[in-house]
Scaffold this motif. Structure first.
Motif, PDB file in Angstrom:
ATOM      1  N   ALA A  42       0.841  -1.194   0.000  1.00 26.12           N
ATOM      2  CA  ALA A  42       0.000   0.000   0.000  1.00 26.12           C
ATOM      3  C   ALA A  42       0.880   1.250   0.000  1.00 26.12           C
ATOM      4  N   GLY A  43       0.589   2.151  -0.914  1.00 26.05           N
ATOM      5  CA  GLY A  43       1.340   3.394  -0.995  1.00 26.05           C
ATOM      6  C   GLY A  43       2.650   3.268  -1.742  1.00 26.05           C
ATOM      7  N   GLY A  44       2.996   2.056  -2.193  1.00 25.14           N
ATOM      8  CA  GLY A  44       4.241   1.857  -2.915  1.00 25.14           C
ATOM      9  C   GLY A  44       4.125   2.281  -4.361  1.00 25.14           C
ATOM     10  N   PRO A  45       5.253   2.341  -5.077  1.00 21.72           N
ATOM     11  CA  PRO A  45       5.221   2.750  -6.481  1.00 21.72           C
ATOM     12  C   PRO A  45       4.548   1.683  -7.337  1.00 21.72           C
ATOM     13  N   PRO A  46       3.933   2.085  -8.453  1.00 19.17           N
ATOM     14  CA  PRO A  46       3.289   1.100  -9.333  1.00 19.17           C
ATOM     15  C   PRO A  46       4.329   0.216 -10.002  1.00 19.17           C
ATOM     16  N   PRO A  47       3.957  -1.004 -10.433  1.00 17.19           N
ATOM     17  CA  PRO A  47       4.921  -1.875 -11.104  1.00 17.19           C
ATOM     18  C   PRO A  47       5.380  -1.261 -12.412  1.00 17.19           C
ATOM     19  N   ASP A  48       6.636  -1.464 -12.738  1.00 18.50           N
ATOM     20  CA  ASP A  48       7.216  -0.930 -13.963  1.00 18.50           C
ATOM     21  C   ASP A  48       6.693  -1.729 -15.156  1.00 18.50           C
ATOM     22  N   PRO A  49       6.021  -1.076 -16.137  1.00 18.67           N
ATOM     23  CA  PRO A  49       5.504  -1.802 -17.305  1.00 18.67           C
ATOM     24  C   PRO A  49       6.586  -2.577 -18.055  1.00 18.67           C
ATOM     25  N   LYS A  50       7.830  -2.052 -18.049  1.00 16.84           N
ATOM     26  CA  LYS A  50       8.923  -2.739 -18.737  1.00 16.84           C
ATOM     27  C   LYS A  50       9.268  -4.050 -18.031  1.00 16.84           C
ATOM     28  N   LEU A  85       1.273   3.503 -21.039  1.00 20.84           N
ATOM     29  CA  LEU A  85       1.461   4.622 -21.966  1.00 20.84           C
ATOM     30  C   LEU A  85       2.838   4.613 -22.622  1.00 20.84           C
ATOM     31  N   THR A  86       3.678   3.628 -22.288  1.00 22.04           N
ATOM     32  CA  THR A  86       5.042   3.604 -22.823  1.00 22.04           C
ATOM     33  C   THR A  86       5.149   2.800 -24.112  1.00 22.04           C
ATOM     34  N   ASP A  87       4.174   1.960 -24.399  1.00 19.17           N
ATOM     35  CA  ASP A  87       4.213   1.118 -25.594  1.00 19.17           C
ATOM     36  C   ASP A  87       3.207   1.652 -26.612  1.00 19.17           C
TER      37      ASP A  87
END
Length: 316
Positions: free
Chosen positions: A80-88, A198-200
């Motif tokens: 909870a409150g952590g950064p979102p998973p990296d899409p890469k 949004l990166t791909d």
């Protein structure tokens, strides 16, 4: 065959329902013995769901089932409150898993099953839903580059046999060109599902990506996931208002903005209530279907019940 009375899950003109993906935790069958299908139908009855998006693995043999999406499992493990998973990172893990011998074998078996299974099987599945009073609104088939043309053809035939005119799909933009001739041949709508990546540039995530694909054919539409759309920092209410004629159905979930995690309904940033009130006010014939993905305290049935009740209260 006598059909049961339809389950009425419409509230103030808004059709509320669920994707059977919500019950993906149910035990899977090793063959066509309907283990998960029967349990799912009972769950839909328990949740008073009368309209569904039928997730293909619900009716396909368990030994051929894809493993749980890496992105989904990574999001569930985020503190909870952590950064979102990296899409890469998600993409790299998915590629590694997809190329493992076990998954390649399962994929080959699944293709063989799809090609060999007679349409009577899918007719029988539809009869089970009809007998339960549940409308199979659309069929989910997530197309990938490894689909053969013969396999794609079969999935369109299967959709017809299920009594639906819509295929919902999580896929990438280049796949649209391959699906186009099948959609036009069978006169089946393909509804492209979006995510928050949004990166791909090949992902469906932005309003522009949806506009580009729907311009290609009258049979290409949008399965808008309002949770993912919000996580990508777009306004679902405005998008629905401006594009309702191209939206087949909505996936209802709650997520935080900035590619944040899934949350129980009402705890994220997704304008669930505002979306439902828009459907009610404008009388848009767009079903709002629960796609349960957050980590709930109860069983999937208990959590889908909560989601359905939240939507009903939002329309009250």
């Amino acid at each position: 065959m006598a059909f049961a009375a339809r389950i009425d899950s419409t509230v103030d003109g808004v059709r509320l329902g669920a994707s059977t993906y919500s019950f993906r935790d149910f035990p899977r069958a090793e063959d066509k013995d309907h283990t998960q299908l029967d349990a799912t139908i009972q769950a839909l009855k328990d949740c008073n769901v009368g309209i569904i998006e039928l997730f293909a693995p619900t009716i396909e043999p368990g030994k051929n089932a894809p493993m749980r999406p890496v992105g989904d499992s990574l999001r569930q493990r985020q503190p909870a409150g952590g950064p979102p998973p990296d899409p890469k990172v998600i993409a790299e893990r998915m590629r590694a898993r997809a190329n493992s011998p076990e998954v390649l074998k399962a994929r080959s078996d699944l293709r063989a099953w799809r090609l060999a299974t007679p349409m009577t099987y899918f007719h029988d599945v539809r009869k089970k839903f009809d007998s339960a009073g549940v409308d199979v609104y659309c069929y989910t088939m997530n197309y990938r580059d490894d689909f053969t043309d013969e396999e794609i053809e079969k999935t369109f035939e299967q959709t017809k046999a299920l009594g639906s005119k819509i295929i919902a799909t999580s896929t990438q933009a280049p796949m649209a060109a391959r699906l186009l001739p099948f959609a036009e041949k069978h006169k089946i709508i393909v509804a492209f599902h979006g995510h928050s990546n949004l990166t791909d540039p090949n992902e469906f995530a932005t309003p522009a990506s949806f506009a580009k694909v729907t311009a290609q054919s009258k049979y290409f539409k949008i399965n808008l996931d309002i949770g993912h759309f919000t996580a990508a920092n777009f306004d679902a209410v405005d998008f629905i208002r401006e594009n309702h004629q191209n939206i087949t159905h909505l996936h209802m979930k709650d997520r935080k903005k900035n590619n944040g995690p899934n949350t129980p309904f009402g705890e994220g940033d997704t304008p669930i209530k505002q979306v439902l009130l828009l459907l009610k006010e404008k009388k848009y014939p767009i079903p709002a279907l629960v796609e349960y993905e957050y980590r709930g305290a109860g069983t999937s049935v208990e959590e889908v019940k909560k989601c359905m009740e939240y939507m009903k209260q939002a329309l009250a």
